[in-house]
Structures are given as C-alpha cells and as structure tokens.
Design an enzyme around this catalytic site. Structure first.
Site, short mmCIF file in Angstrom:
data_model
loop_
_atom_site.label_atom_id
_atom_site.label_comp_id
_atom_site.label_asym_id
_atom_site.label_seq_id
_atom_site.Cartn_x
_atom_site.Cartn_y
_atom_site.Cartn_z
N GLU A 3 0.44 -0.79 -0.02
CA GLU A 3 -0.21 -0.12 -0.22
C GLU A 3 0.72 1.28 0.00
OE1 GLU A 3 -2.10 -0.21 2.90
OE2 GLU A 3 -2.78 -2.25 2.98
N LYS A 35 2.29 4.78 1.85
CA LYS A 35 2.29 5.17 3.27
C LYS A 35 2.12 6.57 3.23
CE LYS A 35 5.45 5.34 7.27
NZ LYS A 35 4.92 6.53 7.43
N ASP A 90 1.28 10.35 3.84
CA ASP A 90 2.05 11.29 5.21
C ASP A 90 0.82 12.18 5.77
OD1 ASP A 90 4.17 12.30 5.97
OD2 ASP A 90 4.69 13.21 4.20
N GLU A 139 -5.49 7.05 7.37
CA GLU A 139 -5.32 8.37 7.65
C GLU A 139 -5.76 9.36 7.29
OE1 GLU A 139 -1.80 7.89 8.68
OE2 GLU A 139 -0.11 8.84 7.98
N TYR A 149 -8.25 8.35 4.73
CA TYR A 149 -8.34 6.81 3.65
C TYR A 149 -7.88 5.82 4.64
CZ TYR A 149 -7.69 9.50 -0.70
OH TYR A 149 -7.87 10.73 -1.85
N LYS A 207 2.69 -5.10 3.88
CA LYS A 207 1.47 -5.71 5.49
C LYS A 207 1.87 -7.72 4.69
CE LYS A 207 -0.35 -1.95 6.49
NZ LYS A 207 -2.38 -1.56 6.42
N LYS A 214 10.32 3.67 2.97
CA LYS A 214 10.51 4.75 3.38
C LYS A 214 11.24 4.83 1.18
CE LYS A 214 9.37 7.19 6.15
NZ LYS A 214 9.12 7.45 7.41
N CYS A 237 22.70 44.88 -3.66
CA CYS A 237 23.05 44.31 -5.25
C CYS A 237 22.86 46.23 -4.91
CB CYS A 237 22.39 43.56 -5.68
SG CYS A 237 23.14 42.14 -6.06
N CYS A 249 23.98 46.26 -10.28
CA CYS A 249 23.65 44.54 -11.32
C CYS A 249 25.38 43.96 -10.87
CB CYS A 249 23.22 44.25 -12.41
SG CYS A 249 23.93 43.41 -13.28
N CYS A 286 27.17 43.19 -14.14
CA CYS A 286 27.60 44.08 -15.14
C CYS A 286 28.09 45.22 -14.92
CB CYS A 286 27.08 44.05 -16.35
SG CYS A 286 24.84 45.02 -16.39
N CYS A 302 18.30 44.25 -13.09
CA CYS A 302 19.36 44.73 -14.37
C CYS A 302 19.01 45.85 -14.85
CB CYS A 302 20.27 43.67 -14.31
SG CYS A 302 21.73 44.10 -15.63
N CYS A 337 24.99 43.05 -19.98
CA CYS A 337 25.28 42.35 -19.51
C CYS A 337 25.32 40.70 -19.62
CB CYS A 337 23.95 42.79 -18.55
SG CYS A 337 24.43 41.55 -16.52
S1 IVH Z 1 -0.52 0.26 9.26
C1 IVH Z 1 -0.21 -2.43 12.70
N1 IVH Z 1 -1.13 1.48 6.42
O1 IVH Z 1 2.46 5.16 8.96
C2 IVH Z 1 -0.05 -1.11 11.33
N2 IVH Z 1 -0.37 2.48 8.26
O2 IVH Z 1 4.38 4.54 10.78
C3 IVH Z 1 -0.62 -0.23 11.61
N3 IVH Z 1 0.83 5.21 7.46
O3 IVH Z 1 0.97 5.61 12.44
C4 IVH Z 1 -0.10 1.20 10.48
N4 IVH Z 1 -0.33 5.64 4.96
O4 IVH Z 1 0.07 6.74 9.88
C5 IVH Z 1 -0.38 1.70 8.53
N5 IVH Z 1 -1.22 2.24 4.53
C6 IVH Z 1 -0.45 2.30 5.17
C7 IVH Z 1 -0.52 3.34 6.35
C8 IVH Z 1 -0.04 3.69 7.70
C9 IVH Z 1 0.32 5.51 6.32
C10 IVH Z 1 1.27 5.55 8.51
C11 IVH Z 1 -0.07 5.30 9.41
C12 IVH Z 1 1.09 4.65 11.27
C13 IVH Z 1 2.63 5.30 10.73
C14 IVH Z 1 3.56 4.93 11.49
#
Ligand code: IVH
Length: 702
Positions: free
Chosen positions: A141, A143, A145, A200, A250, A322, A346, A440, A443, A446, A461, A467
C-alpha cells in the site's frame, strides 16, 4: 403530507451522502458544487421546519458542534501501532526472509500462498541463493503522509474519532472528523455492532495550494506543507474552522470489531478481503493497494510507485507491506510497538532541514535578480542539494527567512529545490535578514543600475544584452527546445563562449565552426560536428519560434505564434506600431509596448540584421487546421500585383493552407491576375476558372 416530506428528507440525505461518496471516495463527482449546495439548502429548510426529524447522521449535522477548550483523552480499545522502517533492498529481502522462515517453522507457509502449487513455493529458490525472495503474499500500500486516526462506529453510527496519540491513548476529535465528507456518519449496509476503522487524514496537494493562497490573501501565515496543514486543521478547537479545510480520510486497517454479543470477530481471513469489506461501508480504502508475492514483487511495486509518486494527488512518504494472511499475522506477532508482519519502505525524504549559509544573487534572462540559497549540503529527494531557489525578495520577507537559519528544503520529483520555511525554534542569535538592494545596489554581474518598478516583486538589472549574465540566459533560451531547438548547446558551453567573447549575440552562433568548437573542454570533433549541424538546421525556423527565441519580455510561445501568424514576416513585426500590434487577438497594451520597445532598440535591430546576414530565414507559420481558408485549394498567380510581390503572395497562400501552381487546369480554384497577365488569364477564362485581383486574394486570406 408530512409523510411525503419526511420521505423527501430521507431521500435528500441519501442523495447528499451518495454525492459525498462520489466526490471523495470514487473521485468522480457527478454534480456541480452549486447543485450540491441546493440539495443541502433544501434539506436544511425541511429540518428547520421539523427539528424533531434531525438525527446525528444527517449531512447537516457534520458542522455545528460548539468549540471546545481542550481535547478529551481517549483510550484505544486496541492499540494503534507504528511501523518499522526499511530504507533499501537489503532491508526488504531480510524482512521477507524473516517472515518466510518464521512461517515455515510454524507450518503456515503453504497457507499464505494464493496458489500452493506455485513453483516459487520453495524458499531460497532464486538462482542467486534465494535473494529473489519467498512466495509469501503481501498487501502493498501507499504510506500516506498524514495523521493516523481511529474511527469508532457503534451500531453503524460514527460514535467517536480519536488521534493516535502514544498508541494507547489519543485525543477525542469526533467533532472535527464529522466535518470530513469522506467519513461516513452512518455505515452503508450491514455493520457489526462495533467497528473501528483506522486510516490516515491528509490534504491533497491541490487543496493545500488553494488553502495557502487563501491564507496568504487574508494576510495569514501559509502552511509549510500539506501534512502540517492537515495536522493544524485536525487540531482546531473549533470544528467550524476544520469544516473549511479540505481534509480527506483513507482507510488502511481496523481496530476493535465486535458482534452484537460483544465478542471480537474478524469476518475475513486476509487483509485484502478486510479492506474490500471496509470499502463496502463507504470508505475510501487505500488506493493503489496491490497484492504482491515475495520480495521481488514488493521491490517492483516500490519502484513503480516511486516513479509515479509526483503524479499522485497527495504526498506519500513510502509504501507499506503487510502479510496478507491474518493467521500468519497472528503467528508473526509484534516487537515493541510495531508488528513483525508489516514494514514501511520509505522513499528518500522530499523535505529535509539544513543550514542556510548565505544568499547569492543570480541574474536571469530578463535581468531579474534572483536570490539563491546557499545551503550546507543536504541529501533530499534522492540527491545532494547545495543551492535552492528563494523565488524573490518578497517571498524571503514573507517567510521570514534569515541567513544562518536552519531551513526546511524541499525537492519533489524533478522540481527545482526550494527553501520552504525557516525553523524558528532553531534560529541562532545572529541570524541576518536579507536586503537585496543592500547586497546589490547595482547589477552583481555587469554593474548596471538596478530597478524595481512600482507594484512588481522583481528587481531587475537595466543592462540588457550588455550584461553577460543576461546574454548567457538569452542564448540559452534561444537554443531551447521550444525556440530554435539547438540540441547540444548547453549552459556550460554558452558560458564559455560568452566568457571568451566569442559569442555576443544570437547571430554569432551562426559563425561557429566545427574546428573552433572542438577546442572547447568536453567537446570532441563529433559533438562539434553535431552542434554545427544543429545550428545549420536552425537557419529555417518558423517565424513564431524565432520571435520567441529573441526573448522579448512578455512574449511567450503562444503570443509569439499569434503575432507571427498575424503579421507573417519579421520586417512587418519590426515595423508595426503599438496600435498595429494590439490588433492581434490576446495582445494587450503591455505586450504591444514590450514588442515595440524591443524593436525600437538599435542593438536589437542589429541582431536581427546580423541573423539575416548569417542566412537565418524564418518561415511563415502554418495556420491551425480550421483556420486555413485555402486548405485543399490550388491557385495560380499571373502578372504583377499592385502591392504583393510574387514571393509574398505565394508565402501567404501557403500559410493559409493553399497550393500555388504554375499552370491553369480544371483543378485550379482561382487564378490571381495582376497587371500584364497573359496566357494564363486567357486559359482561366476559357476553362471557366474564377479570376481574382489582389484585393480578392486578400479577402480570401481573411
Ligand atoms: S498500517 C499495524 N498502513 O504510518 C500497522 N500505516 O509508521 C499500523 N501510515 O501511524 C499502520 N499509511 O499513520 C499503515 N497504508 C498504511 C499507512 C500507514 C500511512 C502511517 C500511520 C502510522 C505510521 C506508522
């Protein structure tokens, strides 16, 4: 009567929630904002007349809770875990191997395969001694932010929403979460007695940019990035403020799930099936999720997502893997606060902090003095960055960036690195504000005077092509793909050619020889030959490209094309008055004045003359299809026209999509006849081909 009104109310609620779904979950809105607002207004007016009909799951009840003085602590029924991090291939191969080994020892390995007869079922089967990974099935999946939240539904109704906090205890943000239209207030379909959905909360990049524009317009400080904006918006004590912030949710997991008897249940055997199940309740569930087998497929997913990352509508800082089989997850268990069955892979960070050592000033093509940050080298977005743009003086002041500050540097995708903001907590005592005019007064390249016109953000300038910095930028621009498209004339070479005094203007390029070019560093004879060929090929540019290449202020590609089509030749443009120029659609007084000013300059006219002498001959631009009045028509010219030369007339007919032939036939559309036309006119008359004079031709050309 009230019966049918109540039915209408229920219908409106269902319809509004369906539109929320379409907009936030499926990303496919089917009505306009105004239509949506009308549905809401109708619902509100019914509820006003019947306050006893209002229920907490009504879309009108998303906003409206009173502000609070603080957030109440919430204990999570099931702990909210974090994830271990992986940064490279080795980490992922080790993760996969660890899992496969543990599962093999517990006799579960066969069970976690989608197809137990798959030849990859053996561990360590790869030719390189097992380094291609196992055949364990994983859900991969994004991650996201943003911020982790847990949503608790009781009897299908949103009962409580909480932040992650320390994992065991978070804060109650129910009133704020209710304002997110991607969060269902009531679950669709048959819901268990208790369901905690985890996921998230984030802000899409486009929404973030709009929010920041509005913040700035109101004179408020902009947010540093979408994540901070999302965090700030969720932590509002007044939910009415949160309601104005474009947040999305999400789902990617779950906490407690119980049936009516209060027993913990898990309705599906795999993570994939659980997520599909959550989606049925109306959540946006982990877009981009992909089932993968073994480390090799995980790494492929990582590479693919990494490449597409900049095109996603929101920021992600990695991917998460996972183990898909939930029994296998149980067997693998946890270490400290993170599961052993999952890992975050990451991406190189797109934002880092480093020290702003100084601010240099560069001079651009139009003479703009641009402040550039000199940074302590920092690894960000996958490269080491030592310079970053600060945009302009006003931006530096608005963000309150000072020399000596620790700053946040961002490099996303191929975008030029930029300084986002200072970290105020780390500001040293002697941090110096930046004053462009103090650094500055003239210029820096020049020595010409600099000026900052009223109401403009840019100091320039005034040296023009005197220049060297502007000269280099002008050449670089002229050679660029959308201008003369001279491949192989890079900024390094331009720098050397200008510094050596060998190239002063665009016209000088056409005097360069292979032999001479091959004496420059890193220029072999082969690249010199290629470059000279490229330069030669640029001698017949479309007029619009040449006009654009000249680097006239306010004349971008589109304006250049419009002007080129309108006038048809460079002398016509050079001699046009401001009024003439303003006749071109989309050319306003500023652009007209700028073009006029450019060609009024003697040295610019000299450059054009030198280009002509060097054999550069612009070609008329073809009119776009649909604007070619003579498309498919063949014309024959005969005799002398009163104002147009034969060449001129031919060029304009070609530009209008027509053809010019030397002899009259039944296929000739028109014969254009001037003074002293002879046999062609007679033949036209004999064949019944229509005959035009110059005025008639001009009318045809529009
Ligand atoms: S699973 C059992 N899935 O990452 C695992 N976390 O570093 C629980 N996060 O606090 C988290 N996208 O805020 C999971 N697809 C995703 C995620 C995700 C972002 C964040 C989440 C968590 C942090 C962990």
């Amino acid at each position: 009567m009230t019966d049918s009104l109540h039915r209408r109310l229920l219908q409106l609620r269902a319809e509004i929630e369906a539109h929320n779904q379409r907009y936030y979950v499926q990303d496919a809105p089917s009505i306009s904002d105004a239509q949506y607002d009308r549905l809401m207004a109708e619902l509100q007016s019914i509820e006003q007349g019947h306050p006893d009909w209002i229920t907490p799951d009504s879309p009108t009840q998303r906003v409206g809770a009173a502000p609070v003085s603080h957030f109440t602590p919430v204990r999570h029924a099931v702990r909210m875990l974090s994830l271990g991090n992986a940064f490279d291939e080795e980490d992922i191969l080790a993760f996969d191997e660890r899992i496969a080994t543990t599962l093999a020892e517990s006799g579960l390995l066969g069970a976690v395969h989608a197809d137990a007869a798959d030849p990859r079922d053996t561990l360590s089967a790869g030719a390189d001694g097992g380094r291609t990974g196992s055949a364990v099935a994983y859900m991969a999946e994004y991650k996201f932010d943003g911020l982790a939240v847990s949503l608790r539904y009781e009897q299908g109704m949103l009962a409580q929403a909480a932040t992650r906090g320390d994992g065991s205890e978070g804060e109650d943000i129910t009133a704020n979460i209710r304002t997110l239209r991607s969060v269902p207030l009531r679950l669709r379909g048959e819901a268990p007695a208790v369901l905690e959905v985890r996921g998230e909360v984030l802000m899409a990049r486009a929404d973030f940019a709009r929010l920041n524009e509005a913040q700035t317009a109101r004179g408020e400080k902009p947010f540093v990035n979408p994540r901070n904006a999302a965090a700030g918006s969720l932590r509002q004590l007044d939910p009415r403020v949160t309601a104005t912030r474009p947040l999305r949710f999400y789902a990617y997991g779950w906490g407690q799930i119980q049936d009516a008897a209060g027993t913990d249940v898990r309705p599906h055997a795999t993570h994939a099936a659980m997520l599909d199940w959550l989606a049925e309740f109306g959540f946006a569930v982990s877009p981009g999720r992909t089932l993968c087998r073994g480390a090799a497929e995980l790494l492929r997913f990582y590479a693919a997502v990494g490449a597409a990352r900049a095109d996603l509508p929101y920021d992600i800082d990695g991917v998460v893997y996972k183990v898909d089989d939930l029994r296998a997850q149980d067997v693998l268990g946890f270490v400290a606060r993170a599961p052993r069955f999952a890992i975050a892979h990451k991406f190189p960070a797109q934002e880092e902090t480093t020290r702003l050592v100084g601010i240099d000033v560069q001079v651009g093509r139009t003479g703009a003095l641009t402040p550039v940050a000199r940074l302590q080298p920092v690894f960000v977005g996958g490269v080491t960055v030592t310079n970053a743009t600060l945009h302009n003086e006003d931006e530096i002041r608005r963000k309150d960036i000072r020399i000596g500050d620790t700053v946040i540097v961002r490099r996303a995708g191929d975008v030029i690195p930029e300084v986002v903001a200072p970290v105020l907590d780390l500001r040293p005592a002697g941090a110096l504000p930046f004053d462009l005019l103090a650094v500055c007064p003239v210029c820096p390249v020049c020595g010409s005077a600099v000026e900052r016109p009223e109401g403009e953000a840019i100091t320039r300038c005034t040296g023009g092509l005197f220049c060297p910095a502007q000269r280099k930028q002008t050449l670089w621009h002229a050679a660029s793909r959308k201008a003369l498209d001279i491949d192989g004339l890079g900024d390094k070479l331009i720098e050397q050619l200008v510094d050596a005094g060998r190239v002063r203007t665009l016209a000088d390029l056409y005097g360069l020889t292979e032999l001479e070019l091959s004496t420059y560093p890193r220029m072999g004879l082969k690249s010199a030959q290629n470059l000279v060929r490229e330069i030669n090929e640029s001698r017949r540019p479309a007029l619009s490209r040449l006009l654009y290449a000249l680097g006239i202020r306010h004349v971008g590609e589109t304006t250049a094309r419009d002007v080129a089509r309108h006038f048809g030749s460079l002398p016509a443009i050079m001699d046009a008055t401001e009024e003439d120029l303003a006749q071109v659609p989309d050319v306003g007084p500023v652009v007209a004045a700028s073009i006029r000013r450019f060609f009024a300059e003697t040295h610019n006219r000299e450059v054009v003359a030198a280009l002509h002498a060097a054999g550069v001959e612009p070609q008329a631009d073809a009119a776009p299809v649909g604007e070619r009045p003579l498309a498919g028509k063949t014309l024959v010219l005969t005799g002398t026209l009163p104002t147009l030369t034969r060449d001129e007339a031919t060029r304009r007919i070609l530009a209008a999509g027509g053809k010019v032939s030397g002899s009259v036939s039944g296929k000739t559309a028109w014969v254009v006849a001037g003074e002293e036309s002879g046999s062609k006119l007679a033949k036209a008359q004999a064949l019944g081909v229509p005959v035009l004079d110059e005025a008639g031709l001009l009318a045809l050309l529009g």
